[in-house]
Design an enzyme around this catalytic site. Structure first.
Site, PDB file in Angstrom:
ATOM      1  N   TYR A  95     -54.783  14.620  50.882  1.00  0.00           N
ATOM      2  CA  TYR A  95     -54.948  15.429  52.181  1.00  0.00           C
ATOM      3  C   TYR A  95     -55.958  15.330  52.989  1.00  0.00           C
ATOM      4  CZ  TYR A  95     -54.105  19.467  55.068  1.00  0.00           C
ATOM      5  OH  TYR A  95     -53.876  20.373  56.122  1.00  0.00           O
TER       6      TYR A  95
ATOM      7  N   ARG B 296     -55.407  11.691  61.030  1.00  0.00           N
ATOM      8  CA  ARG B 296     -54.841  12.712  62.114  1.00  0.00           C
ATOM      9  C   ARG B 296     -55.751  13.215  63.028  1.00  0.00           C
ATOM     10  NH1 ARG B 296     -51.837  18.114  60.317  1.00  0.00           N
ATOM     11  NH2 ARG B 296     -53.799  18.330  59.417  1.00  0.00           N
TER      12      ARG B 296
ATOM     13  N   TYR C 280     -62.429  24.838  60.077  1.00  0.00           N
ATOM     14  CA  TYR C 280     -63.122  24.927  58.618  1.00  0.00           C
ATOM     15  C   TYR C 280     -64.319  24.153  58.463  1.00  0.00           C
ATOM     16  CZ  TYR C 280     -58.467  26.800  56.773  1.00  0.00           C
ATOM     17  OH  TYR C 280     -57.508  27.564  56.649  1.00  0.00           O
TER      18      TYR C 280
ATOM     19  N   ARG D  74     -51.961  28.416  64.119  1.00  0.00           N
ATOM     20  CA  ARG D  74     -51.304  28.956  63.174  1.00  0.00           C
ATOM     21  C   ARG D  74     -50.288  29.283  63.474  1.00  0.00           C
ATOM     22  NH1 ARG D  74     -54.385  28.566  58.336  1.00  0.00           N
ATOM     23  NH2 ARG D  74     -56.444  29.059  58.802  1.00  0.00           N
TER      24      ARG D  74
ATOM     25  N   GLU E 187     -46.973  28.565  49.649  1.00  0.00           N
ATOM     26  CA  GLU E 187     -47.249  28.537  51.000  1.00  0.00           C
ATOM     27  C   GLU E 187     -45.754  28.983  51.525  1.00  0.00           C
ATOM     28  OE1 GLU E 187     -48.124  24.967  54.225  1.00  0.00           O
ATOM     29  OE2 GLU E 187     -49.322  25.521  52.543  1.00  0.00           O
TER      30      GLU E 187
END
Length: 345
Positions: free
Chosen positions: A150, A157, A210, A223, A339
């Site tokens: 990830y 990305r 983050y 979000r 999730e």
């Protein structure tokens, strides 16, 4: 399928979550199919199936049922292929899907995949990214260099978004979740400009901020994204796409090793995200939802043993007619057990 707000279906995009064996077009679902995502027992290359884009991803096993998410529009659709990708557009919305096969290191091929996708959307005028899904095999496993897949994916990305920052300056709602086979499946919805508003959560640090402890590049998503209805860009009627949401406060995972508490915390995060106070803070005066307004909900549970308790909490927290599908797959952090994503109309 929930029918709590059928009038929304005549204004833009809507979706049905149906068992794979069910008829493709339930009588209550008018409109034209823009794209399909099939969650089943094996992956396949993105393809045109009866002139409709179909992404097939391996996300079901003996613990959960295969389902298909069918995105629809009230407008006429044109579909086609672009290299390995398939797409459909209706003049207001774009559906784009592509599969990247297993890679020893994902950074460069993910960057190339995303750059191709962004260029494709830009050339056709779909400059509001609305909702993205990144379905990643072995999401918390190491790549050939020992970096978590990830985190490896997030680097590629982020580099693509940096290269296109002048054309796509805002990040949209997204989900990054595990699958049960190697490789990466990517699909997204985009719209013509002027209708998308991207939201952050007052309880959480924006993912793109983050700290470096979570990887060399932060995750690139908002979000949530609110998509205003076609023809009413100044109004606050539309669809709210909730990103994959987990038991994170600030940037910290909370309630490690407790699936029930993580599920409850996740629902509290969604409640804060979709509520009227947060929407007003993002300029959407007059809009606002409750967690009970979630529709087309997808719940990802890392460990099969936790499915019963997670299912019980979700089904007691949401109305009986809410369309919920469950998946037994890894989440983007090893300490996250649950999730949840959904749509508010």
């Amino acid at each position: 399928m929930s029918n709590r707000q059928p009038e929304a279906r005549l204004q833009g995009l809507w979706s049905d979550l149906v068992p794979v064996a069910a008829p493709e077009r339930p009588p209550t679902s008018r409109g034209t199919v823009l794209g399909r995502i099939r969650f089943t027992h094996t992956p396949a290359e993105a393809a045109l199936d009866d002139a409709t884009p179909l992404l097939t991803t391996h996300m079901t096993n003996e613990h959960v049922r295969p389902v298909e998410e069918i995105w629809r529009t009230a407008l006429p659709v044109r579909s086609g292929s672009a290299g390995d990708a398939v797409f459909a557009e209706d003049g207001e919305h774009l559906f784009y899907a592509v599969r990247l096969g297993p890679q020893p290191v994902y950074r460069r091929p993910v960057r190339e995949l995303y750059e191709n996708a962004l260029e494709f959307a830009w050339e056709r005028g779909y400059t509001d990214l609305v909702r993205m899904w990144n379905l990643i095999g072995g999401i918390t496993s190491p790549n050939a260099d020992g970096l978590e897949i990830y985190r490896d994916f997030c680097v590629g990305r982020a580099e693509a978004f940096a290269a296109y920052a002048d054309r796509f300056p805002q990040l949209s709602a997204a989900t990054g979740i595990g699958t049960l086979s190697p490789g990466v499946d990517v699909c997204f919805l985009a719209a013509k400009p002027g209708r998308a508003v991207h939201l952050e959560n007052p309880r959480q640090t924006p993912a793109y901020k983050y700290p470096s402890q979570y990887g060399p590049k932060s995750p690139s998503f908002a979000r949530a994204t609110f998509l205003k209805d076609v023809g009413s860009p100044e109004a606050v009627t539309g669809t709210l796409f909730v990103s994959g949401t987990a038991s994170i406060l600030g940037d910290d995972t909370v309630h490690a090793d407790n699936a029930a508490l993580q599920t409850e915390e996740t629902l509290r995060n969604i409640e804060a995200l979709v509520g009227g106070d947060n929407l007003r803070a993002h300029g959407l005066d007059g809009a606002g939802y409750d967690v009970k307004d979630l529709d087309q909900v997808k719940v990802y549970v890392r460990d099969a043993e936790h499915l019963p308790v997670v299912r019980s909490i979700c089904e007691s927290s949401l109305p009986a007619d809410t369309d919920i599908s469950y998946f037994n797959v890894a989440v983007c952090r090893p300490d996250l057990l649950v999730e949840i994503e959904g749509v508010c109309r």
